[in-house]
Scaffold this motif. Structure first.
Motif, PDB file in Angstrom:
ATOM      1  N   LEU A   1     -16.078 -48.726 -63.111  1.00 50.39           N
ATOM      2  CA  LEU A   1     -18.001 -48.276 -63.800  1.00 50.39           C
ATOM      3  C   LEU A   1     -18.517 -48.798 -63.624  1.00 50.39           C
ATOM      4  O   LEU A   1     -19.371 -49.606 -64.289  1.00 50.39           O
ATOM      5  CB  LEU A   1     -17.192 -48.340 -65.346  1.00 50.39           C
ATOM      6  N   ASN A   2     -19.542 -48.894 -62.501  1.00 52.14           N
ATOM      7  CA  ASN A   2     -20.576 -49.879 -61.145  1.00 52.14           C
ATOM      8  C   ASN A   2     -21.474 -48.608 -61.146  1.00 52.14           C
ATOM      9  O   ASN A   2     -22.629 -49.642 -61.197  1.00 52.14           O
ATOM     10  CB  ASN A   2     -19.895 -50.233 -59.756  1.00 52.14           C
ATOM     11  N   ASP A   3     -22.054 -47.798 -61.779  1.00 56.58           N
ATOM     12  CA  ASP A   3     -22.635 -46.766 -61.955  1.00 56.58           C
ATOM     13  C   ASP A   3     -23.177 -46.390 -63.472  1.00 56.58           C
ATOM     14  O   ASP A   3     -22.645 -46.817 -64.251  1.00 56.58           O
ATOM     15  CB  ASP A   3     -23.411 -45.572 -60.813  1.00 56.58           C
ATOM     16  N   PRO A   4     -24.800 -46.129 -62.971  1.00 56.27           N
ATOM     17  CA  PRO A   4     -25.701 -45.864 -64.413  1.00 56.27           C
ATOM     18  C   PRO A   4     -24.974 -44.918 -64.809  1.00 56.27           C
ATOM     19  O   PRO A   4     -24.538 -44.160 -64.166  1.00 56.27           O
ATOM     20  CB  PRO A   4     -26.750 -45.495 -64.437  1.00 56.27           C
TER      21      PRO A   4
ATOM     22  N   SER B   1      -9.818 -35.774 -77.553  1.00 58.74           N
ATOM     23  CA  SER B   1     -10.435 -37.013 -77.906  1.00 58.74           C
ATOM     24  C   SER B   1     -10.767 -37.556 -76.243  1.00 58.74           C
ATOM     25  O   SER B   1      -9.675 -38.047 -76.077  1.00 58.74           O
ATOM     26  CB  SER B   1      -9.641 -37.710 -78.264  1.00 58.74           C
ATOM     27  N   LYS B   2     -11.935 -36.618 -75.346  1.00 54.10           N
ATOM     28  CA  LYS B   2     -11.873 -36.912 -74.113  1.00 54.10           C
ATOM     29  C   LYS B   2     -13.322 -37.585 -74.505  1.00 54.10           C
ATOM     30  O   LYS B   2     -13.934 -36.757 -74.863  1.00 54.10           O
ATOM     31  CB  LYS B   2     -11.308 -36.002 -73.612  1.00 54.10           C
ATOM     32  N   VAL B   3     -13.684 -38.520 -73.654  1.00 56.51           N
ATOM     33  CA  VAL B   3     -14.921 -38.964 -73.314  1.00 56.51           C
ATOM     34  C   VAL B   3     -15.497 -38.805 -71.184  1.00 56.51           C
ATOM     35  O   VAL B   3     -14.452 -38.723 -70.812  1.00 56.51           O
ATOM     36  CB  VAL B   3     -14.852 -41.028 -72.701  1.00 56.51           C
ATOM     37  N   ARG B   4     -16.416 -37.903 -71.331  1.00 59.50           N
ATOM     38  CA  ARG B   4     -16.861 -38.032 -70.237  1.00 59.50           C
ATOM     39  C   ARG B   4     -18.277 -39.173 -69.503  1.00 59.50           C
ATOM     40  O   ARG B   4     -19.040 -38.802 -71.001  1.00 59.50           O
ATOM     41  CB  ARG B   4     -17.398 -36.562 -70.018  1.00 59.50           C
ATOM     42  N   PHE B   5     -17.825 -39.481 -69.156  1.00 60.13           N
ATOM     43  CA  PHE B   5     -18.943 -40.258 -68.677  1.00 60.13           C
ATOM     44  C   PHE B   5     -19.651 -39.958 -67.007  1.00 60.13           C
ATOM     45  O   PHE B   5     -19.014 -39.214 -66.231  1.00 60.13           O
ATOM     46  CB  PHE B   5     -18.374 -41.561 -67.846  1.00 60.13           C
ATOM     47  N   VAL B   6     -20.861 -39.960 -67.717  1.00 56.84           N
ATOM     48  CA  VAL B   6     -21.554 -38.580 -66.740  1.00 56.84           C
ATOM     49  C   VAL B   6     -22.890 -39.821 -66.241  1.00 56.84           C
ATOM     50  O   VAL B   6     -23.789 -40.970 -66.053  1.00 56.84           O
ATOM     51  CB  VAL B   6     -23.025 -38.239 -67.705  1.00 56.84           C
ATOM     52  N   GLN B   7     -22.848 -39.791 -64.517  1.00 56.47           N
ATOM     53  CA  GLN B   7     -23.456 -40.229 -63.580  1.00 56.47           C
ATOM     54  C   GLN B   7     -24.797 -40.171 -63.832  1.00 56.47           C
ATOM     55  O   GLN B   7     -25.126 -38.602 -63.657  1.00 56.47           O
ATOM     56  CB  GLN B   7     -22.647 -40.088 -62.220  1.00 56.47           C
ATOM     57  N   LEU B   8     -25.124 -40.969 -63.573  1.00 57.60           N
ATOM     58  CA  LEU B   8     -27.145 -41.151 -63.607  1.00 57.60           C
ATOM     59  C   LEU B   8     -27.651 -42.162 -62.653  1.00 57.60           C
ATOM     60  O   LEU B   8     -27.100 -42.618 -62.449  1.00 57.60           O
ATOM     61  CB  LEU B   8     -27.370 -41.732 -64.839  1.00 57.60           C
TER      62      LEU B   8
END
Length: 695
Positions: free
Chosen positions: A132-135, A146-153
């Motif tokens: 998890l290295n990007d903003p 119960s799922k988390v979506r990580f949206v890249q910036l």
């Protein structure tokens, strides 16, 4: 971002005259320029790269397997597993699904943790792995428990891959967290975005004006989703109820996955649980055989379970799914259905009495009978429309009635990043340009009448050209033109002249404006015959002979092309009806040939294939969208985003294809989201590049 501009005026859009738009938010200003990016495709996944990633994610000595199955024949799928955890790679080493305990993949129940707690658990999990290295920002996934979506910036701007809600789509990183705070699934797809230059963009105000001014959307996509509903779905896997040392009878489908590297062991599993047995033991079984396997549950050093197999057989019992309610009565758990009551062994303690449930398993006769179950589920997952783009195109789904309409539409223009005036190129997938001449092409017309709930009726004429016509086979065709009005007979071949009018990309259909047509067989009409069928060897080929009740014998045209035994309407000798026409001047073995266009059993007096087909479009997701694009929409949020394709249908060699430059370019879009007054959700994405950079 600079300060907000004033709230824009209320109004309607040319493409949606039934909607009154109002804004509950100001329109943000945009930077004068923005960096455009192009997606770089990685090398294909192989055994070495798959093993390296699997080890990074914590697997000890993983074996790499060739799955041998895919939704697409072009996909390259590899599995990495240590017998407990499973990582499924799709085309690239940086795109995979990961299940930390594959045997429990269908176990999803219990109270849902607060979202901020899910985010904290998922974030720590990914950070510990160093991935998890990007903003980013974290958002919930609407169709998941119960799922988390990580949206890249990217440069502080969110990257989006779809419109609507797309359950199961591969975007950047999704992490599922169960009620015990354990990560149960990760979807991962790392995108390599490379800058290609700075370009000016429209303000949100000008993008909205672009949308409002178009009567047919050429620079925007939209989605209408039903009102938000909670996810009540829960599921229980029998695997999670087993205890070490327990004697078990398991019913299911055995999967034997072969290793990529010779000498490694094959992986044997049933119902996602590893089976400790030699893969050759199942050499006599077919993949579709429903298996009864018995043995004892074993516990591995890491605490996970497998089954020590003692024997197996092809089950004489069927794999059933029953619906009913579950009640706990003393020390017994009863499942009540319309067909009777059944005992349920090993019912999970956290199952709630009285809820309507689906139970999958086999029925074991007794007094009362019992169900040896494999899965139980209850509740519902709300369905919303979603469209996602990937290499070579995109897809979407939706449907419903007025109270639950899920649909989308619109189209976006291609890129002309030079800014110079050019002649527009054909739309990707379209082999024609408007005005192309169609000369004396033969084929079969099919007429469809769509009857909408609003009372409107629409007729469409589809056209299937002959295989030797010279028309492209990778697209569909429809016909328009005043010369066609009411005179075509469905299923009778015609020869047409005209020009290509347009290409409808959402259905991959070329629309031909017909200026002249004629029947291929003048004077031939559709008929109906009653009679019987039999298979006979004629001129060295098995064909179907159709013997009418009047004593005439014909060969059916279809049996000259495909295996005769697969084409019988009933059993030889059954009285049936065949619709069609006798092909002029064609004989086979001395018999005239019937081109079949329909059939029925028993025969009737109506030639159905001579009539247009009438459809209720709401039954299959195509309906008159205008009847649902009415009311007031309040726009509640506006933001700039980068729109990229998903990698889920991409392969490495796609970068060399003709339309890859268009598809792989990541473009800026303005995203407008809000709600109808009745609670339905509205989403709109408008291209942000100025006209000179678009076709």
């Amino acid at each position: 971002m600079p300060a907000d501009t004033p709230v824009p005026p209320q109004g309607i859009a040319g493409s949606m005259p039934g909607i009154q738009f109002i804004f509950a938010t100001a329109l943000p200003l945009s930077p004068e320029q923005i960096t455009l990016y192009r997606l770089q495709l990685a090398a294909p996944v192989n055994a070495d790269s798959a093993r390296q990633v699997a080890e990074q994610w914590g697997m000890q000595n993983p074996t790499i397997y060739d799955t041998g199955s895919s939704e697409s024949p072009d996909d390259l799928l590899l599995d990495a597993s240590d017998g407990v955890n499973l990582m499924r790679f799709v085309n690239f080493a940086d795109q995979f699904l990961y299940w930390p305990n594959y045997a429990s993949v269908l176990d999803d129940n219990g109270p849902i943790l607060p979202f901020d707690q899910q985010v904290a658990i998922a974030t720590q999990y990914l950070q510990d792995l160093g991935v998890l290295n990007d903003p980013y920002r974290a958002v919930p996934v609407a169709e998941e428990r119960s799922k988390v979506r990580f949206v890249q910036l990217l440069d502080g701007i969110p990257v989006i891959y779809s419109i609507g809600t797309n359950r199961g789509s591969s975007e950047w990183i999704d992490v599922a967290v169960d009620s015990a705070g354990q990560v149960t699934e990760v979807t991962y797809a790392q995108h390599d975005f490379q800058p290609i230059g700075q370009y000016p963009i429209l303000t949100a105000q000008k993008a909205w004006q672009r949308f409002v001014s178009e009567n047919t959307l050429q620079h925007a996509n939209y989605a209408v989703l039903s009102p938000e509903r909670p996810v009540t779905y829960q599921s229980w896997a029998r695997n999670s109820a087993y205890q070490p040392g327990q004697a078990v009878d398991i019913y299911g489908y055995v999967n034997v996955t072969q290793p990529v590297i010779p000498g490694d062991s094959a992986w044997v599993s049933i119902n996602n649980m590893s089976v400790n047995a030699d893969a050759n033991t199942f050499s006599s079984a077919n993949p579709w055989d429903f298996i009864h396997l018995w043995g004892e549950i074993a516990q591995r050093d890491n605490g996970n379970l497998s089954v020590d197999m003692q024997g197996w057989e092809v089950s004489l019992l069927s794999d059933d799914i029953l619906t009913g309610t579950i009640q706990r009565q003393g020390d017994q758990d009863l499942f009540s259905t319309k067909t009777g009551d059944y005992l349920l062994p090993d019912l999970p303690e956290n199952y709630s009495d009285g809820a309507l449930a689906n139970v999958r398993g086999v029925i074991i006769q007794g007094s009362p009978p019992a169900i040896e179950w494999s899965n139980i589920d209850t509740g519902e997952i709300p369905f919303y429309y979603g469209g996602v783009m990937s290499c070579g195109g995109g897809g979407g789904g939706g449907g419903g009635g007025p109270e639950d309409a899920n649909f989308g539409g619109g189209s976006m223009s291609g890129f002309n990043l030079t800014g110079e005036t050019v002649v527009p190129t054909p739309v990707a997938g379209n082999p024609y340009t408007p005005g192309d001449s169609i000369e004396a092409v033969s084929g079969i017309p099919y007429i469809a009448i769509y009857q909408y709930a609003s009372g409107l009726q629409e007729e469409k004429i589809y056209f299937s050209p002959d295989s030797n016509s010279g028309l492209a086979a990778e697209v569909g065709y429809s016909l328009e033109g005043v010369v066609l009005g009411g005179v075509l007979t469905p299923n009778l071949p015609v020869r047409i002249w005209g020009q290509v009018d347009r290409y409808e990309s959402d259905t991959s259909t070329v629309v031909i404006n017909v200026t002249r047509f004629e029947p291929v067989y003048p004077g031939v009409q559709l008929q109906q015959w009653a009679g019987t069928e039999e298979i006979a060897n004629v001129e060295g080929q098995e064909v179907i002979l159709f013997i009418t009740t009047a004593g005439q014998t014909y060969v059916t045209s279809s049996s000259l092309q495909w295996p005769a035994q697969d084409l019988l309407m009933g059993r030889p000798g059954d009285l049936i009806g065949i619709e069609g026409y006798i092909i002029p001047d064609q004989l086979y073995g001395g018999y005239a040939v019937i081109k079949e266009t329909g059939g029925e059993m028993p025969p009737d007096d109506v030639i159905q294939s001579a009539q247009p087909s009438v459809y209720d479009p709401s039954m299959f997701g195509e309906f008159d969208q205008s009847q649902f694009l009415v009311g007031q929409v309040t726009i509640e949020n506006v933001e700039l985003a980068y729109r990229s394709i998903s990698l889920q249908r991409c392969t490495s060699d796609y970068a060399n294809s003709q339309d890859s430059e268009q598809s792989l370019t990541v473009q800026p879009v303005w995203v407008f989201t809000g709600h109808f007054a009745d609670g339905r959700q509205f989403q709109l994405q408008v291209q942000a590049l100025p006209d000179e950079y678009l076709y």
